[in-house]
Design an enzyme around this catalytic site. Structure first.
Site, PDB file in Angstrom:
ATOM      1  N   TYR A 153       0.817  -1.211   0.000  1.00  0.00           N
ATOM      2  CA  TYR A 153       0.000   0.000   0.000  1.00  0.00           C
ATOM      3  C   TYR A 153       0.852   1.263   0.000  1.00  0.00           C
ATOM      4  O   TYR A 153       0.445   2.303  -0.514  1.00  0.00           O
ATOM      5  CB  TYR A 153      -0.944  -0.030   1.209  1.00  0.00           C
ATOM      6  CG  TYR A 153      -2.237   0.716   1.006  1.00  0.00           C
ATOM      7  CD1 TYR A 153      -2.982   0.559  -0.147  1.00  0.00           C
ATOM      8  CD2 TYR A 153      -2.727   1.567   1.988  1.00  0.00           C
ATOM      9  CE1 TYR A 153      -4.182   1.229  -0.329  1.00  0.00           C
ATOM     10  CE2 TYR A 153      -3.926   2.235   1.824  1.00  0.00           C
ATOM     11  CZ  TYR A 153      -4.649   2.067   0.666  1.00  0.00           C
ATOM     12  OH  TYR A 153      -5.833   2.738   0.495  1.00  0.00           O
ATOM     13  N   LYS A 160      -3.558   8.073   3.238  1.00  0.00           N
ATOM     14  CA  LYS A 160      -4.737   7.777   4.053  1.00  0.00           C
ATOM     15  C   LYS A 160      -4.519   8.221   5.504  1.00  0.00           C
ATOM     16  O   LYS A 160      -5.458   8.666   6.171  1.00  0.00           O
ATOM     17  CB  LYS A 160      -5.070   6.283   3.997  1.00  0.00           C
ATOM     18  CG  LYS A 160      -5.610   5.815   2.663  1.00  0.00           C
ATOM     19  CD  LYS A 160      -6.942   6.467   2.312  1.00  0.00           C
ATOM     20  CE  LYS A 160      -7.549   5.869   1.058  1.00  0.00           C
ATOM     21  NZ  LYS A 160      -8.809   6.524   0.653  1.00  0.00           N
TER      22      LYS A 160
END
Length: 254
Positions: A153, A160
């Site tokens: 990720y 995020k």
């Protein structure tokens, strides 16, 4: 009567009918809301997907990196509704160099793109829509638990984390105007966005066995229902919150 009866909702990020945003728009309509969509890039595709909703909503072009689009957003949305009671922010993007195990070698330009589109746009969208939210309302963003370093990720995880912090600051600054700001942290889903992440299969294989409630990788409705609930009047005193809709994985040690 549905829990969004009479409310006016803006939903961003509808690209396919497998997205959380599409499911949120569908459920919002079923719960009585008037919905407006925004799209970026392939606007004709968004317009085609919009026809699959119970009622075909208007579609407005929005590139969150385009100041002219943001500056005119309230006026353009206002051509279809006389205000907004809720917003779904479902916008995120990172170049391929920022994903898939390239964390140490990603150039700043690509990191900046990921942060601009995935983090800063939350604030940009909120500010652009403020003229339409004079009676308060709710803004809900889509998150993926940023408290851990996940495989592959990489810089999207950092973006995020920034989104989670941004939501808290927006909650602080918009609360006096009666606007609630919350996030829904969904588990991994087989959406278009997920397919663009190299190595996403690692999530697909490991998540369902770890979830106490189980986890359906193809069912976007639980996350969408959470978005709709947070925009309803049933959460009048909740802001700055992250609601996990992940089958319970966030609460269980690995």
């Amino acid at each position: 009567m549905g829990i969004l009866q009479g409310k006016r909702i803006l939903v961003t990020g509808v690209l396919t009918d497998s997205s959380i945003a599409f499911s949120a728009a569908k459920i919002a309509q079923q719960e009585g809301a008037s919905v407006v969509l925004t799209g970026y890039g392939r606007l004709s595709l968004v317009e085609r997907i919009a026809k699959r909703l119970p009622e075909t909503p208007p579609v407005i072009e929005l590139d969150v990196q385009n100041e002219e689009h943001l500056g005119s957003l309230a006026e353009r949305v206002g051509e279809h509704v006389d205000g907004l009671d809720g917003i779904v922010h479902s916008i995120a993007f990172a170049p391929q160099t920022a994903l898939g195990g390239n964390f140490l070698s990603t150039p700043w330009e690509d990191v900046a793109t990921a942060v601009h589109v995935s983090t800063y746009s939350f604030k940009s969208l909120a500010v652009a829509c403020l003229p339409l939210m004079k009676e308060g309302g709710a803004i809900v963003g889509l998150d993926f638990d940023a408290s851990k370093a996940w495989p592959v990720y990489d810089w999207m995880g950092v973006a995020k984390a920034g989104l989670e912090s941004c939501a808290r600051y927006l909650a602080r600054d918009l609360g006096p105007q009666g606007i609630r700001v919350n996030l829904v942290a969904a588990g991994p889903l087989r959406t278009m966005a997920a397919k663009s992440i190299p190595g996403f299969a690692e999530f697909e294989d490991s998540w369902p066995p770890r979830a106490p409630l189980g986890w359906d990788l193809s069912d976007t409705s639980p996350a969408a229902r959470a978005c709709v609930a947070l925009m309803s009047d049933w959460f009048p005193a909740t802001t700055g919150e992250i609601v996990h809709v992940d089958g319970g994985v966030h609460a269980i040690g690995s």
